[in-house]
Design an enzyme around this catalytic site. Structure first.
Site, PDB file in Angstrom:
ATOM      1  CD  GLU A 108      24.403  -6.598  40.625  1.00 28.94           C
ATOM      2  OE1 GLU A 108      25.188  -6.752  39.656  1.00 28.94           O
ATOM      3  OE2 GLU A 108      23.792  -7.538  41.159  1.00 28.94           O
ATOM      4  CG  HIS A 112      27.338  -8.583  37.594  1.00 25.27           C
ATOM      5  ND1 HIS A 112      25.989  -8.855  37.654  1.00 25.27           N
ATOM      6  CD2 HIS A 112      27.739  -8.977  36.353  1.00 25.27           C
ATOM      7  CE1 HIS A 112      25.590  -9.402  36.516  1.00 25.27           C
ATOM      8  NE2 HIS A 112      26.638  -9.489  35.711  1.00 25.27           N
ATOM      9  CD  GLU A 150      29.556 -10.172  41.446  1.00 29.42           C
ATOM     10  OE1 GLU A 150      29.053  -9.152  41.969  1.00 29.42           O
ATOM     11  OE2 GLU A 150      28.863 -11.083  40.941  1.00 29.42           O
TER      12      GLU A 150
END
Length: 553
Positions: A298, A391, A465
């Site tokens: 990531e 992330h 995210e």
């Protein structure tokens, strides 16, 4: 404070070289890429309705042109050294038969590289196999490899044939990244999106376990070029060390940023801890804890972290205010071993570090163990106002957060959990999606940093995210650039000031908005006075976000 026991980047001298497991061969060339932002947005690939149906893959009829021997099944990490495997390098690429041979030359034995095998199945067609995370048989998602001996005119087709996830943003218009060395040197152009006829589909033929394929077609920009393909903009352990070395050599920034070794990884790579604050009045300050790159594939999380550090260490008035108000504890790369070897998800323990916070053994997950212990020490002396773990997400576009709502807290506290993400969505409306945020604490996530820090007493504890794809918000339908990802770090800083503003007007406004949003979605009357404490987190969840439960974290 952790003591500076290990090699740290200094302003002068060579950087500490990455340490690799002894099974890994490593080429000597140093791989570096220029930073570049495309002048125009790079739109998602629009399906035309005329995409070809991929023919069944026939590796058996093809020629293996690159093959790295995989780590033996069931093996585990034993030891590491600088430069990886001792002795002379093998030759995994088939040699060219002469100048007329148009076979591509593949290579991935460099930092963060991942390609195990390439089979030539047509004059300009290749079937590729990724290497699973070391010491596992799964987690194939991240790819990053080099090709040489390119030709400009032919239409090439590449198929990665062993991807693990049934759903991917490649199925929604995301395109792979290409880097041309010639374009970088002569035109200053870096990573860019390429590919037509992009298909993500289940592989036929009854293989076990089920595998998924990514296919794309493309023209290379030049004859005889050196090019790289990647799943996301690479950010290696050496990139981080170069950044920290520049920091150490900057008299202004190093005044309020100390770099220490939090600990050593299994392979012996330093896991760095940055403490950032202005020197005055440290005792009364609240703390903010940030981490990134628990999952090595990531890489966008490192670019977001880079943007955060760039802003916080700048001379901007808001950055100065943040340094006066808070002590920042930052772990920019929690899993350097995974980053070095090109893993998607795991450390060299062969397991996911972001499921190990609850039970982490110091010997198996040193980064996780020491981060948790550091937060415990900080909590003993001051409030931690925010924990955020960065992330990347492979199945949902935009940027969003996971927070913590057990369903047992009082009504006000349950709404408070949602204020920071709502504020962030207002500060980054073209990137951050509040409706995509989730707050339910699922059993399967009990070992994540977010949930464990929350249970330790950090009430605003989040995973942020950022999609591998891009944004569908604010009139956009385009890929994230490096600049987009870096801007998330700045927006986080901006939001922290709004969130902690002594004037409570913004906070109260967002609290009222969250309350109204939830009432609207649950069909309750505004101002009806009914409490949220009687609503389960599952009910709130289904009301605040779509049914897509594809959770990366």
């Amino acid at each position: 404070e952790p003591r500076a026991l290990f090699a740290l980047p200094s302003a002068q001298g060579a950087l500490p070289a990455p340490r690799w497991p002894v099974e890994c061969e490593v080429i000597k060339e140093r791989i570096e890429h220029i930073e570049w932002v495309p002048p125009e947005p790079e739109p998602f690939c629009q399906p035309t309705g005329h995409e070809w149906a991929p023919a069944p893959l026939s590796e058996e009829q093809g020629t293996v042109v690159y093959h790295l021997s995989p780590a033996p099944q069931g093996s585990c990490f034993t030891r590491a050294r600088v430069g990886g495997a001792p002795g002379p390098l093998s030759s995994p690429a088939a040699p060219l038969e002469g100048p007329q041979d148009t076979t591509l030359l593949f290579e991935s034995r460099f930092e963060s590289g991942n390609l195990q095998k390439a089979v030539k199945v047509g004059p300009y067609e290749y079937v590729l196999t990724l290497r699973p995370d070391l010491y596992t048989a799964k987690h194939t998602q991240w790819f990053y490899f080099r090709v040489q001996n390119t030709r400009r005119d032919p239409l090439y087709r590449f198929t990665i044939a062993n991807l693990a996830k049934p759903k991917s943003l490649y199925g929604e218009g995301m395109r792979p990244l290409l880097y041309s060395q010639q374009d970088a040197q002569s035109r200053g152009i870096g990573w860019r999106r390429v590919g037509t006829n992009i298909r993500y589909y289940q592989r036929g033929g009854g293989e076990e376990p089920t595998a998924f394929c990514l296919s794309w077609m493309m023209h290379f920009p030049h004859d005889g070029d050196t090019c790289f393909f990647a799943h996301s903009y690479p950010y290696t352990y050496s990139d981080l060390q170069r950044y920290l070395q520049a920091l150490a050599g900057d008299p202004a920034r190093s005044r309020y940023c100390t770099v220490r070794a939090l600990c050593h990884s299994l392979a012996g790579n330093t896991i760095y801890l940055l403490t950032i604050t202005s020197p005055a009045g440290a005792a009364a300050k609240r703390a903010v804890v940030l981490s990134a790159r628990a999952h090595p594939g990531e890489s966008g999380s490192s670019w977001a972290m880079r943007g955060f550090l760039d802003f916080l260490l700048s001379a901007h008035a808001d950055a100065q205010l943040l340094r006066r108000l808070f002590v920042f504890k930052v772990v920019p790369m929690l899993n350097p071993d995974g980053v070095v070897v090109g893993n998607s998800r795991c450390s060299l323990a062969g397991r996911d570090p972001n499921r190990a916070y609850g039970t982490a053994l110091r010997g198996s997950f040193p980064g996780v163990w020491h981060l948790r212990a550091m937060v415990e020490r900080v909590l003993a002396e001051r409030e931690v106002v925010l924990y955020c773990d960065f992330h990347g997400h492979s199945r949902k576009n935009n940027v969003f957060m996971y927070g913590c709502d057990s369903g047992r807290a009082g009504a006000e506290l349950r709404l408070h959990q949602r204020v920071f993400p709502l504020m962030l969505s207002k500060n980054a409306p073209d990137k951050f999606s509040f409706p995509s945020c989730k707050f339910k604490v699922q059993k399967s996530k009990a070992g994540t940093g977010r949930v464990v820090m929350w249970r330790m007493g950090v009430s605003n504890s989040y995973t942020m995210e950022a999609a591998f794809g891009g944004s569908t918000l604010g009139g956009r339908s385009s890929h994230f650039t490096v600049e987009d990802l870096k801007s998330l770090g700045y927006h986080l800083c901006d939001t922290l000031l709004d969130f902690c503003d002594p004037d409570p007007a913004k906070f109260q406004q967002c609290l009222s908005e969250v309350d109204a949003l939830l009432r609207q979605r649950l069909g309750r009357e505004p101002g009806s006075g009914s409490s949220w404490s009687d609503v389960s987190s599952s009910e709130l969840e289904s009301s605040t976000s779509g049914s897509d439960s594809s959770v990366s974290e």
